[in-house]
Design a protein around this motif. Structure first.
Motif, mmCIF file in Angstrom:
data_model
loop_
_atom_site.group_PDB
_atom_site.id
_atom_site.type_symbol
_atom_site.label_atom_id
_atom_site.label_comp_id
_atom_site.label_asym_id
_atom_site.label_seq_id
_atom_site.Cartn_x
_atom_site.Cartn_y
_atom_site.Cartn_z
ATOM 1 N N THR A 189 -5.140 6.402 -1.336
ATOM 2 C CA THR A 189 -4.725 5.071 -1.128
ATOM 3 C C THR A 189 -4.321 4.434 -2.551
ATOM 4 O O THR A 189 -5.274 4.254 -3.070
ATOM 5 C CB THR A 189 -5.154 4.193 -0.196
ATOM 6 O OG1 THR A 189 -5.514 4.784 1.127
ATOM 7 C CG2 THR A 189 -4.511 2.956 0.202
ATOM 8 N N TRP A 194 -0.801 11.890 2.026
ATOM 9 C CA TRP A 194 -1.585 12.585 3.269
ATOM 10 C C TRP A 194 -1.242 14.198 2.949
ATOM 11 O O TRP A 194 -0.234 14.490 2.171
ATOM 12 C CB TRP A 194 -0.825 12.347 4.428
ATOM 13 C CG TRP A 194 -1.007 10.800 4.924
ATOM 14 C CD1 TRP A 194 -0.392 9.489 4.547
ATOM 15 C CD2 TRP A 194 -1.769 10.575 6.292
ATOM 16 N NE1 TRP A 194 -0.934 8.553 5.276
ATOM 17 C CE2 TRP A 194 -1.688 9.091 6.242
ATOM 18 C CE3 TRP A 194 -2.404 11.170 7.117
ATOM 19 C CZ2 TRP A 194 -2.346 8.350 7.597
ATOM 20 C CZ3 TRP A 194 -3.200 10.484 8.094
ATOM 21 C CH2 TRP A 194 -2.950 9.082 8.159
ATOM 22 N N GLU A 230 0.251 5.228 0.592
ATOM 23 C CA GLU A 230 -0.549 6.376 1.108
ATOM 24 C C GLU A 230 -0.246 7.846 0.921
ATOM 25 O O GLU A 230 0.891 8.196 0.787
ATOM 26 C CB GLU A 230 -0.777 6.320 2.648
ATOM 27 C CG GLU A 230 -1.261 4.930 3.112
ATOM 28 C CD GLU A 230 -1.481 4.853 4.828
ATOM 29 O OE1 GLU A 230 -2.325 3.816 4.910
ATOM 30 O OE2 GLU A 230 -0.885 5.723 5.354
ATOM 31 N N LEU A 284 -5.394 11.538 5.807
ATOM 32 C CA LEU A 284 -5.323 10.552 4.698
ATOM 33 C C LEU A 284 -6.272 10.973 3.484
ATOM 34 O O LEU A 284 -7.347 11.092 4.012
ATOM 35 C CB LEU A 284 -5.333 9.211 5.181
ATOM 36 C CG LEU A 284 -5.373 8.072 4.017
ATOM 37 C CD1 LEU A 284 -3.951 8.051 3.408
ATOM 38 C CD2 LEU A 284 -5.793 6.860 4.545
ATOM 39 N N VAL A 334 1.064 -1.182 -0.006
ATOM 40 C CA VAL A 334 0.155 0.051 -0.111
ATOM 41 C C VAL A 334 0.923 1.313 -0.146
ATOM 42 O O VAL A 334 2.113 1.229 0.658
ATOM 43 C CB VAL A 334 -0.836 -0.008 1.271
ATOM 44 C CG1 VAL A 334 -1.658 1.260 1.237
ATOM 45 C CG2 VAL A 334 -2.098 -1.097 1.360
#
Length: 487
Positions: free
Chosen positions: A85, A72, A70, A82, A68
């Motif tokens: 993704t 932000w 992410e 967040l 994964v």
């Protein structure tokens, strides 16, 4: 034949080469200006609902085991939220840091990305350099270069995401730099640093290194702000106020102690659940298991904000965008890359695809309803055209025929022939009742009106009436005679 096998083998080696190879196959995706391509409307709407600016600062986190990535973004209080993704479709090596050039390990640690590290002309669609080796890596004499985050879903030491995903990640970084951010932080972890995951791997050779990474992980979990990173005594130091070993701010120190107390309790509980002889899965076995899971339909439920689908009638369906199905296709693709030829495709948002499908379904339902209504409707009977001549049928009448006197009681029915009527007025047609032709009352009224007109108009109407068929008078019909008056 050997030449064919040799080219295919060389092509395979090209796919497995390090990330700094300039001859690697590019993905099939292409847009007119990928560097300035905006975030999709759905993502912009999501940011607006979260009260986040398009140009606000960003940071990223990577988790190897969970595959994964992410993104932000900072809000007005400089707290990071967040926003996106993306699945990591390929990473090489095993869990643990990269130590030397050619070990096929993807880096772990805290890295800083500047505008100079962005690569708009990447052979892997778009990419940015992670900045390996950083200060921590250099303290251990580690070597390596061109360790990237890129598209194309193919990796040898890099973190690879889909072309559609890297298009958005690049846009996030581009907009943040335009907004004034000088650099952003990317945190690469082997897994989510939970008590259970740490307890499972407490016997790993990398455990002390991961404990050091976990301190920075915890600081971000507590503050939702990227930690200020330094290297002290060959270890990462986070949020030190006055440099190495100066300590963290009192509020953060108190919060971290409380956080650590809860973590220790969970860690101790997990050690009884997992034995200490854990071993990491070899890269070959891990990728083989991933391929098997895909064939069996076992796909990880990873949220994916790469809100594009690629529409390309020429593209073949494959697990990776740089895969080929035959030698001839591989040869053509290599030749196209050498010539700089890229297929033209269209990017359509998932929301737009759903909207088009909705319109098509609504149109189909309306067509079905219309067909059902037409099936139940009565078909209208066409009326005669009054402009064209019509045939006025007469009621059959009894008439005498010449016959011998001894057959006077035998009568034959003789029908009058139909009369052609050319008038366009349906009210002017004669009506026959009991063998007697009578004009309609409207016809009589019209005749009286003609008499009241001027002589010129009356003559014109009389000429018009002259073309009407003659109507037999009632007295002109033969009367029935008694049988004794046969002569």
């Amino acid at each position: 034949m050997r030449l064919s096998h040799g080219l295919v083998f060389a092509l395979g080696l090209g796919l497995l080469a390090s990330c700094n190879s300039q001859d690697a196959l590019v993905g099939i995706e292409h847009v007119s200006n990928r560097v300035e391509h905006p975030l999709p409307a759905k993502m912009r709407s999501k940011l607006a609902k979260m009260n986040l600016s398009m140009s606000s600062p960003i940071m990223m986190r990577i988790f190897k085991e969970e595959a994964v990535m992410e993104v932000w973004k900072a809000n007005s209080q400089d707290r990071y939220q967040l926003v996106a993704t993306y699945p990591i479709c390929a990473w090489s090596g095993q869990l643990g840091p990269k130590k030397k050039e050619g070990d096929r390990q993807a880096p772990e640690g805290f890295y800083t990305i500047t505008p100079a590290q962005m690569n708009p002309s990447s052979s892997y669609y778009l990419s940015f350099d992670m900045g390996y080796p950083n200060k921590f890596d250099r303290a251990y004499g580690r070597s390596g270069r061109n360790l990237m985050v890129h598209g194309a879903c193919s990796s040898s030491g890099c973190y690879s995401i889909s072309d559609a995903a890297v298009l958005q990640v690049y846009a996030f970084a581009r907009d943040a730099f335009k907004g004034g951010q000088k650099s952003f932080q990317i945190q690469a972890f082997p897994f989510r640093m939970t008590a259970e995951n740490m307890a499972k791997r407490r016997s790993s050779e990398h455990y002390e290194f991961w404990k050091n990474l976990k301190t920075g992980y915890d600081h971000f979990e507590i503050t939702h702000r990227p930690p200020v990173v330094d290297v002290c005594g060959k270890k990462y130091a986070f949020n030190e106020v006055g440099g190495c070993n100066s300590g963290t701010p009192p509020a953060l120190t108190a919060a971290y102690q409380s956080y650590s107390k809860s973590y220790e309790q969970a860690f101790n509980a997990s050690t009884t659940k997992y034995s200490a002889d854990w071993k990491d899965t070899a890269e070959w076995d891990r990728k083989a298991q991933e391929r098997l899971d895909r064939r069996m339909g076992k796909v990880r439920a990873i949220p994916n904000d790469a809100d594009y689908v690629v529409v390309d009638a020429q593209a073949k369906k494959s697990m990776t965008s740089d895969a080929v199905a035959s030698y001839s296709e591989a040869k053509k693709k290599v030749e196209d890359i050498k010539k700089g030829v890229r297929p033209t495709v269209e990017y359509i948002s998932v929301a737009e695809v759903a909207y088009r499908k909705k319109l098509a379904d609504e149109k189909r339902k309306e067509d079905e309803k219309l067909e059902k209504r037409l099936a139940k409707a009565r078909i209208p009977v066409p009326e005669p055209n009054p402009i064209k001549p019509v045939m006025q049928a007469y009621v059959a009448e009894e008439q005498d025929e010449d016959a011998p006197f001894w057959k006077v009681w035998e009568r034959k029915i003789k029908s009058a022939p139909p009369v052609e009527v050319t008038t366009a007025d349906p009210n002017a047609l004669p009506v026959v009742v009991d063998g007697t032709a009578k004009t309609d009352e409207k016809k009589a009224i019209k005749t009286e009106a003609v008499a009241a007109k001027k002589p010129a108009d009356a003559k014109a109407d009389q000429a018009e009436q002259a073309v009407q068929p003659p109507v037999a008078a009632a007295d002109s019909q033969p009367k029935e005679k008694p049988f004794w008056k046969v002569w």
